[in-house]
Scaffold this motif. Structure first.
Motif, mmCIF file in Angstrom:
data_model
loop_
_atom_site.group_PDB
_atom_site.id
_atom_site.type_symbol
_atom_site.label_atom_id
_atom_site.label_comp_id
_atom_site.label_asym_id
_atom_site.label_seq_id
_atom_site.Cartn_x
_atom_site.Cartn_y
_atom_site.Cartn_z
ATOM 1 N N VAL A 143 0.052 11.591 -3.355
ATOM 2 C CA VAL A 143 -1.130 11.514 -4.218
ATOM 3 C C VAL A 143 -1.334 10.114 -4.779
ATOM 4 N N ARG A 144 -0.297 9.283 -4.767
ATOM 5 C CA ARG A 144 -0.408 7.872 -5.168
ATOM 6 C C ARG A 144 0.415 7.037 -4.201
ATOM 7 N N THR A 145 -0.193 5.960 -3.740
ATOM 8 C CA THR A 145 0.505 4.992 -2.886
ATOM 9 C C THR A 145 0.027 3.590 -3.272
ATOM 10 N N PRO A 146 0.810 2.570 -2.933
ATOM 11 C CA PRO A 146 0.361 1.198 -3.224
ATOM 12 C C PRO A 146 -0.981 0.920 -2.545
ATOM 13 N N GLU A 187 -2.513 -0.612 4.458
ATOM 14 C CA GLU A 187 -2.111 -0.485 5.857
ATOM 15 C C GLU A 187 -0.690 0.089 5.963
ATOM 16 N N THR A 188 0.212 -0.436 5.150
ATOM 17 C CA THR A 188 1.595 0.036 5.169
ATOM 18 C C THR A 188 1.659 1.517 4.800
ATOM 19 N N ALA A 189 1.003 1.890 3.724
ATOM 20 C CA ALA A 189 0.983 3.297 3.312
ATOM 21 C C ALA A 189 0.320 4.158 4.386
ATOM 22 N N GLY A 190 -0.702 3.620 5.028
ATOM 23 C CA GLY A 190 -1.432 4.362 6.055
ATOM 24 C C GLY A 190 -0.581 4.757 7.249
ATOM 25 N N TYR A 191 0.376 3.920 7.624
ATOM 26 C CA TYR A 191 1.225 4.312 8.747
ATOM 27 C C TYR A 191 2.523 4.962 8.286
ATOM 28 N N ALA A 192 2.993 4.665 7.076
ATOM 29 C CA ALA A 192 4.273 5.201 6.618
ATOM 30 C C ALA A 192 4.160 6.637 6.108
ATOM 31 N N GLY A 247 9.638 -1.250 7.904
ATOM 32 C CA GLY A 247 8.498 -2.038 7.446
ATOM 33 C C GLY A 247 7.851 -1.482 6.194
ATOM 34 N N ALA A 248 8.348 -0.336 5.722
ATOM 35 C CA ALA A 248 7.798 0.290 4.520
ATOM 36 C C ALA A 248 8.945 0.801 3.649
ATOM 37 N N THR A 249 9.935 -0.028 3.479
ATOM 38 C CA THR A 249 11.143 0.375 2.759
ATOM 39 C C THR A 249 10.850 0.792 1.326
ATOM 40 N N TYR A 250 10.076 0.005 0.591
ATOM 41 C CA TYR A 250 9.797 0.324 -0.805
ATOM 42 C C TYR A 250 8.959 1.592 -0.929
ATOM 43 N N SER A 289 8.861 4.005 1.241
ATOM 44 C CA SER A 289 9.742 5.104 1.652
ATOM 45 C C SER A 289 10.671 5.514 0.518
ATOM 46 N N GLU A 290 11.229 4.543 -0.176
ATOM 47 C CA GLU A 290 12.136 4.840 -1.287
ATOM 48 C C GLU A 290 11.391 5.551 -2.415
ATOM 49 N N GLY A 291 10.205 5.067 -2.743
ATOM 50 C CA GLY A 291 9.410 5.709 -3.786
ATOM 51 C C GLY A 291 9.023 7.131 -3.401
ATOM 52 N N TYR A 292 8.646 7.325 -2.146
ATOM 53 C CA TYR A 292 8.263 8.645 -1.643
ATOM 54 C C TYR A 292 9.444 9.602 -1.769
ATOM 55 N N THR A 293 10.612 9.166 -1.343
ATOM 56 C CA THR A 293 11.804 10.010 -1.369
ATOM 57 C C THR A 293 12.190 10.389 -2.802
ATOM 58 N N ARG A 294 12.140 9.422 -3.708
ATOM 59 C CA ARG A 294 12.493 9.705 -5.108
ATOM 60 C C ARG A 294 11.495 10.673 -5.749
ATOM 61 N N SER A 295 10.216 10.487 -5.489
ATOM 62 C CA SER A 295 9.207 11.388 -6.036
ATOM 63 C C SER A 295 9.340 12.779 -5.420
ATOM 64 N N LEU A 296 9.599 12.835 -4.127
ATOM 65 C CA LEU A 296 9.808 14.113 -3.440
ATOM 66 C C LEU A 296 10.991 14.853 -4.052
#
Length: 143
Positions: A77-80, A88-93, A114-117, A119-126
């Protein structure tokens, strides 16, 4: 004959070196009931929004829908979004992370190269959303 033997030895050494560098994957992924959170057990059915996690490039927040103890939907629901590169990064990650979430049924998913940050934010929020779902189950069962 000597060149052939030397060539075979060098080839074998190269293959062994490459195999030794291969990253090792865990044999079994954790089930949805495991994780770093305080809740345990099967998550309660419902929709849960994880905490908004601030990353280097902006916030990431995930919402999940759980039905029958399984994650049936995951949505970022929120991405950079500050600039084209972030979008672009959020769009493919995000589609990759979402797919992995549904397959793993947990927050134990691989980061997207290429989307480490993100990915980390997604995992923590998940994980935060999963913790909410498991806490709700524990409260219902014991409360």
């Amino acid at each position: 004959m000597r060149r052939t033997l030397l060539s075979a030895a060098v080839t074998a050494a190269g293959v062994c070196t490459l195999l030794a560098l291969k990253p090792h994957q865990p044999a079994v992924r954790p089930v949805i009931g495991s994780g770093s959170g305080s809740g345990s057990g099967t998550p309660a059915s419902g929709t849960y929004t994880g905490e908004s996690v601030e990353t280097r490039y902006g916030p990431v927040q995930v919402r999940i829908t759980v039905s029958g103890g399984r994650i049936t939907e995951a949505t970022a629901v929120r991405t950079p979004f500050a600039n084209e590169r972030d979008r672009e990064t959020a769009g493919y990650a995000v589609p990759v992370l979402t797919s992995e979430t549904l397959a793993a049924q947990s927050a134990s998913i691989d980061a997207v190269s290429g989307a480490t940050y993100t990915s980390e934010g997604y995992t923590r929020s998940l994980q935060s959303a999963l913790d909410q779902a498991r806490t709700r189950t524990r409260t219902r069962t014991h409360g």
